[in-house]
Design a protein around this motif. Sequence first.
Motif, PDB file in Angstrom:
ATOM      1  N   LEU A   9       0.850  -1.217   0.076  1.00 34.96           N
ATOM      2  CA  LEU A   9      -0.111  -0.010  -0.037  1.00 34.96           C
ATOM      3  C   LEU A   9       0.968   1.220  -0.113  1.00 34.96           C
ATOM      4  O   LEU A   9       0.732   2.265  -0.775  1.00 34.96           O
ATOM      5  CB  LEU A   9      -0.804   0.194   1.084  1.00 34.96           C
ATOM      6  N   ALA A  10       1.629   1.312   0.763  1.00 30.17           N
ATOM      7  CA  ALA A  10       2.804   2.328   0.772  1.00 30.17           C
ATOM      8  C   ALA A  10       3.657   2.554  -0.509  1.00 30.17           C
ATOM      9  O   ALA A  10       3.375   3.818  -1.073  1.00 30.17           O
ATOM     10  CB  ALA A  10       3.864   2.402   1.793  1.00 30.17           C
ATOM     11  N   CYS A  11       3.964   1.662  -1.120  1.00 31.55           N
ATOM     12  CA  CYS A  11       4.429   1.644  -2.692  1.00 31.55           C
ATOM     13  C   CYS A  11       3.447   2.175  -3.781  1.00 31.55           C
ATOM     14  O   CYS A  11       4.003   3.039  -4.487  1.00 31.55           O
ATOM     15  CB  CYS A  11       5.036   0.446  -3.060  1.00 31.55           C
ATOM     16  N   ALA A  12       2.219   1.808  -3.435  1.00 31.44           N
ATOM     17  CA  ALA A  12       1.416   2.099  -4.282  1.00 31.44           C
ATOM     18  C   ALA A  12       1.158   3.778  -4.125  1.00 31.44           C
ATOM     19  O   ALA A  12       0.731   4.581  -4.998  1.00 31.44           O
ATOM     20  CB  ALA A  12       0.008   1.303  -4.203  1.00 31.44           C
ATOM     21  N   ALA A  13       1.103   4.160  -2.921  1.00 27.22           N
ATOM     22  CA  ALA A  13       0.804   5.509  -2.619  1.00 27.22           C
ATOM     23  C   ALA A  13       1.920   6.489  -3.298  1.00 27.22           C
ATOM     24  O   ALA A  13       1.643   7.567  -3.838  1.00 27.22           O
ATOM     25  CB  ALA A  13       0.573   5.828  -1.252  1.00 27.22           C
ATOM     26  N   LEU A  14       3.173   5.937  -3.020  1.00 29.76           N
ATOM     27  CA  LEU A  14       4.376   6.753  -3.568  1.00 29.76           C
ATOM     28  C   LEU A  14       4.082   6.793  -4.934  1.00 29.76           C
ATOM     29  O   LEU A  14       4.496   7.710  -5.693  1.00 29.76           O
ATOM     30  CB  LEU A  14       5.633   5.938  -3.003  1.00 29.76           C
ATOM     31  N   ALA A  15       3.793   5.784  -5.702  1.00 30.11           N
ATOM     32  CA  ALA A  15       3.857   5.456  -7.181  1.00 30.11           C
ATOM     33  C   ALA A  15       2.795   6.601  -7.657  1.00 30.11           C
ATOM     34  O   ALA A  15       3.048   7.310  -8.769  1.00 30.11           O
ATOM     35  CB  ALA A  15       3.494   4.227  -7.435  1.00 30.11           C
ATOM     36  N   LEU A  16       1.613   6.831  -6.921  1.00 24.74           N
ATOM     37  CA  LEU A  16       0.556   7.719  -7.514  1.00 24.74           C
ATOM     38  C   LEU A  16       1.004   8.943  -7.253  1.00 24.74           C
ATOM     39  O   LEU A  16       0.629   9.686  -7.939  1.00 24.74           O
ATOM     40  CB  LEU A  16      -0.700   7.353  -6.651  1.00 24.74           C
ATOM     41  N   ALA A  17       1.649   9.417  -6.047  1.00 23.00           N
ATOM     42  CA  ALA A  17       1.906  10.637  -5.853  1.00 23.00           C
ATOM     43  C   ALA A  17       2.924  11.170  -6.769  1.00 23.00           C
ATOM     44  O   ALA A  17       2.844  12.251  -7.294  1.00 23.00           O
ATOM     45  CB  ALA A  17       2.620  10.859  -4.279  1.00 23.00           C
ATOM     46  N   GLY A  18       4.024  10.160  -7.216  1.00 18.26           N
ATOM     47  CA  GLY A  18       5.031  10.404  -8.033  1.00 18.26           C
ATOM     48  C   GLY A  18       4.458  10.480  -9.526  1.00 18.26           C
ATOM     49  O   GLY A  18       4.749  11.659 -10.269  1.00 18.26           O
ATOM     50  N   SER A  19       3.437   9.768  -9.916  1.00 22.54           N
ATOM     51  CA  SER A  19       2.810   9.959 -11.332  1.00 22.54           C
ATOM     52  C   SER A  19       2.154  11.439 -11.457  1.00 22.54           C
ATOM     53  O   SER A  19       1.984  11.951 -12.397  1.00 22.54           O
ATOM     54  CB  SER A  19       1.772   8.726 -11.560  1.00 22.54           C
ATOM     55  N   ALA A  20       1.368  11.668 -10.365  1.00 24.58           N
ATOM     56  CA  ALA A  20       0.602  12.969 -10.303  1.00 24.58           C
ATOM     57  C   ALA A  20       1.525  14.160 -10.363  1.00 24.58           C
ATOM     58  O   ALA A  20       1.287  15.003 -11.156  1.00 24.58           O
ATOM     59  CB  ALA A  20      -0.156  13.093  -8.968  1.00 24.58           C
ATOM     60  N   SER A  21       2.736  14.056  -9.758  1.00 27.61           N
ATOM     61  CA  SER A  21       3.507  15.372  -9.791  1.00 27.61           C
ATOM     62  C   SER A  21       4.179  15.586 -11.150  1.00 27.61           C
ATOM     63  O   SER A  21       4.416  16.234 -11.806  1.00 27.61           O
ATOM     64  CB  SER A  21       4.849  14.899  -8.724  1.00 27.61           C
ATOM     65  N   ALA A  22       4.577  14.111 -11.757  1.00 31.23           N
ATOM     66  CA  ALA A  22       5.215  14.112 -13.055  1.00 31.23           C
ATOM     67  C   ALA A  22       4.222  14.567 -14.177  1.00 31.23           C
ATOM     68  O   ALA A  22       4.369  15.181 -15.040  1.00 31.23           O
ATOM     69  CB  ALA A  22       5.791  12.784 -13.299  1.00 31.23           C
ATOM     70  N   GLN A  23       2.738  14.090 -13.909  1.00 32.44           N
ATOM     71  CA  GLN A  23       1.792  14.525 -14.918  1.00 32.44           C
ATOM     72  C   GLN A  23       1.677  16.170 -14.870  1.00 32.44           C
ATOM     73  O   GLN A  23       1.532  16.797 -15.962  1.00 32.44           O
ATOM     74  CB  GLN A  23       0.515  13.796 -14.611  1.00 32.44           C
ATOM     75  N   SER A  24       1.693  16.739 -14.076  1.00 29.83           N
ATOM     76  CA  SER A  24       1.667  18.170 -13.674  1.00 29.83           C
ATOM     77  C   SER A  24       2.653  18.903 -14.691  1.00 29.83           C
ATOM     78  O   SER A  24       2.310  20.011 -15.200  1.00 29.83           O
ATOM     79  CB  SER A  24       1.492  18.626 -12.405  1.00 29.83           C
ATOM     80  N   LEU A  25       3.844  18.345 -14.897  1.00 25.69           N
ATOM     81  CA  LEU A  25       4.780  18.802 -15.483  1.00 25.69           C
ATOM     82  C   LEU A  25       4.432  18.904 -16.927  1.00 25.69           C
ATOM     83  O   LEU A  25       4.971  19.749 -17.745  1.00 25.69           O
ATOM     84  CB  LEU A  25       6.235  18.050 -15.542  1.00 25.69           C
ATOM     85  N   TYR A  26       3.568  18.097 -17.809  1.00 24.64           N
ATOM     86  CA  TYR A  26       3.352  17.906 -19.108  1.00 24.64           C
ATOM     87  C   TYR A  26       2.135  18.271 -19.400  1.00 24.64           C
ATOM     88  O   TYR A  26       1.663  18.350 -20.485  1.00 24.64           O
ATOM     89  CB  TYR A  26       3.660  16.732 -19.744  1.00 24.64           C
ATOM     90  N   GLN A  27       1.344  18.845 -18.376  1.00 20.73           N
ATOM     91  CA  GLN A  27      -0.067  19.177 -18.554  1.00 20.73           C
ATOM     92  C   GLN A  27      -0.148  20.795 -19.010  1.00 20.73           C
ATOM     93  O   GLN A  27       0.375  21.666 -18.449  1.00 20.73           O
ATOM     94  CB  GLN A  27      -0.911  19.143 -17.549  1.00 20.73           C
ATOM     95  N   TYR A  28      -0.729  21.062 -20.052  1.00 20.71           N
ATOM     96  CA  TYR A  28      -0.878  22.509 -20.458  1.00 20.71           C
ATOM     97  C   TYR A  28      -1.892  23.024 -19.444  1.00 20.71           C
ATOM     98  O   TYR A  28      -2.937  22.778 -19.199  1.00 20.71           O
ATOM     99  CB  TYR A  28      -1.423  22.658 -22.011  1.00 20.71           C
ATOM    100  N   LYS A  29      -1.092  24.441 -19.156  1.00 16.42           N
ATOM    101  CA  LYS A  29      -2.136  25.452 -18.489  1.00 16.42           C
ATOM    102  C   LYS A  29      -2.250  26.732 -18.923  1.00 16.42           C
ATOM    103  O   LYS A  29      -1.332  27.332 -19.521  1.00 16.42           O
ATOM    104  CB  LYS A  29      -1.444  25.519 -16.923  1.00 16.42           C
ATOM    105  N   PRO A  30      -3.289  27.344 -19.118  1.00 19.40           N
ATOM    106  CA  PRO A  30      -3.686  28.524 -19.812  1.00 19.40           C
ATOM    107  C   PRO A  30      -3.174  29.903 -18.902  1.00 19.40           C
ATOM    108  O   PRO A  30      -3.587  30.490 -18.629  1.00 19.40           O
ATOM    109  CB  PRO A  30      -5.193  28.588 -19.888  1.00 19.40           C
ATOM    110  N   GLN A  31      -1.738  29.791 -18.877  1.00 18.67           N
ATOM    111  CA  GLN A  31      -1.048  31.055 -18.155  1.00 18.67           C
ATOM    112  C   GLN A  31      -0.040  31.343 -19.187  1.00 18.67           C
ATOM    113  O   GLN A  31       0.736  30.601 -19.729  1.00 18.67           O
ATOM    114  CB  GLN A  31      -0.877  30.306 -16.756  1.00 18.67           C
ATOM    115  N   LYS A  32       0.512  32.631 -18.986  1.00 18.32           N
ATOM    116  CA  LYS A  32       1.483  33.322 -19.633  1.00 18.32           C
ATOM    117  C   LYS A  32       2.634  33.495 -18.710  1.00 18.32           C
ATOM    118  O   LYS A  32       2.631  33.907 -17.520  1.00 18.32           O
ATOM    119  CB  LYS A  32       0.979  34.484 -20.405  1.00 18.32           C
TER     120      LYS A  32
END
Length: 404
Positions: free
Chosen positions: A8-31
């Motif tokens: 369960l702990a490893c799964a939580a870390l994997a989810l947190a890491g993927s969420a953090s990485a995903q935010s890096l490649y998501q487009y946001k409407p900001q200049k």
Amino acid sequence: MSPLRCLLACAALALAGSASAQSLYQYKPQKTGWLSPENRNGEPGRGALENHGAKGHAFDSIAAGGVLELGRIDGEGVIRRVWMTVDDRSPRMLRALRLQMFWDGADTPAVDVPLGDFFGVALEAPHRFENALFASPEGRSFIATVPMPFRRGARVVLRNEGGVPLNMVFYDIDFTRETVPDDALYFHASWRRENPTKLGQDMRLMPRVTGRGRFLGTSVAVLGNPAYQDTWGGEGEVKVFLDGDTDHPTLAGTGSEDYLGSGWGLGPYVQRYQGAPIADKKTNHWLFYRLHVPDPIMFERECEVRLQQIGGGPRKQVMALKKAGVPLQPVTLDPGGREHFIKLLEGGKIDPAAANAPDGWLNYYRQDDIAATAYYYLDSSGQAAGTTLAPVAERVAGTSTVKP
């Protein structure tokens, strides 16, 4: 740890890491904008205009007594990063340079502090360190990554109150144009110095500010009084007064080094949320910080933060100092263990100077030279009452003019 808990702990870390990485490649409407000498207001298509685009205006100069507007931003957004370096990085110049930040057209600055202290640099030539919000990577530059939102505009000013010209100031202030949430608070920073502190009175790291907000943390510079010899000066507790607290605080620590996450004295170290870049027993210089990022301190109406001015040492040594006329007042005596602990201020206990007094660790009120920068958020865009910056003469007294 059981296999199931480990899974369960490893799964939580994997989810947190993927969420953090995903935010890096998501487009946001900001200049994105950068304020720098090459584009002071961060306007689209207006950078690097001089010298045919070949590094024509990489720095500015500020005359003695001069004022440089580092830039202004119109509209809504968030300052994400501030980087700066200057050619005169002596402790005196870094205290004399006055950094001001204004939000939403306010007449008074929400940030009004010495440049070096703002970035966590004081007492000595800049040193290498990095924490969660501030850094000096090689001791030659200063970085802040505190998010600073504004709704209608921002203005950043640097004043040279040092009496001599500042020949070179390089900087960039990085911001994003974006919608600011309704519950966003304004970033503030204030600075104060007591030289010396008053015997038996707490040093106010952050004066009482009113409104809704969050105490973000503090950076504290201590010039220890040599009169106390090699006794320890960091026994004072940090106290946070919240929402109506008067005589006694809601939050109370157990000692200065304890507040910083250390214990039994203080050596040099740097961590994300607490550290002591300078802890020098020979010079009696101490520079430390604590950032309340993982442990937020919120307030609804008001907040004040204090540091007790208490030191400690062996009873015989402390009482010899007192007999020699060194200003101090005994507070507690610990011969060993809680059941033998003596509270000297409650009266009628024991005279620590008496020949039959037990030996042990004696805590005492003392006086030192302390300067503190407080970082906090408030629901007001203007300067908090009681946080006006001291005149330059008070700021620079006793500082070195030696350049690194």
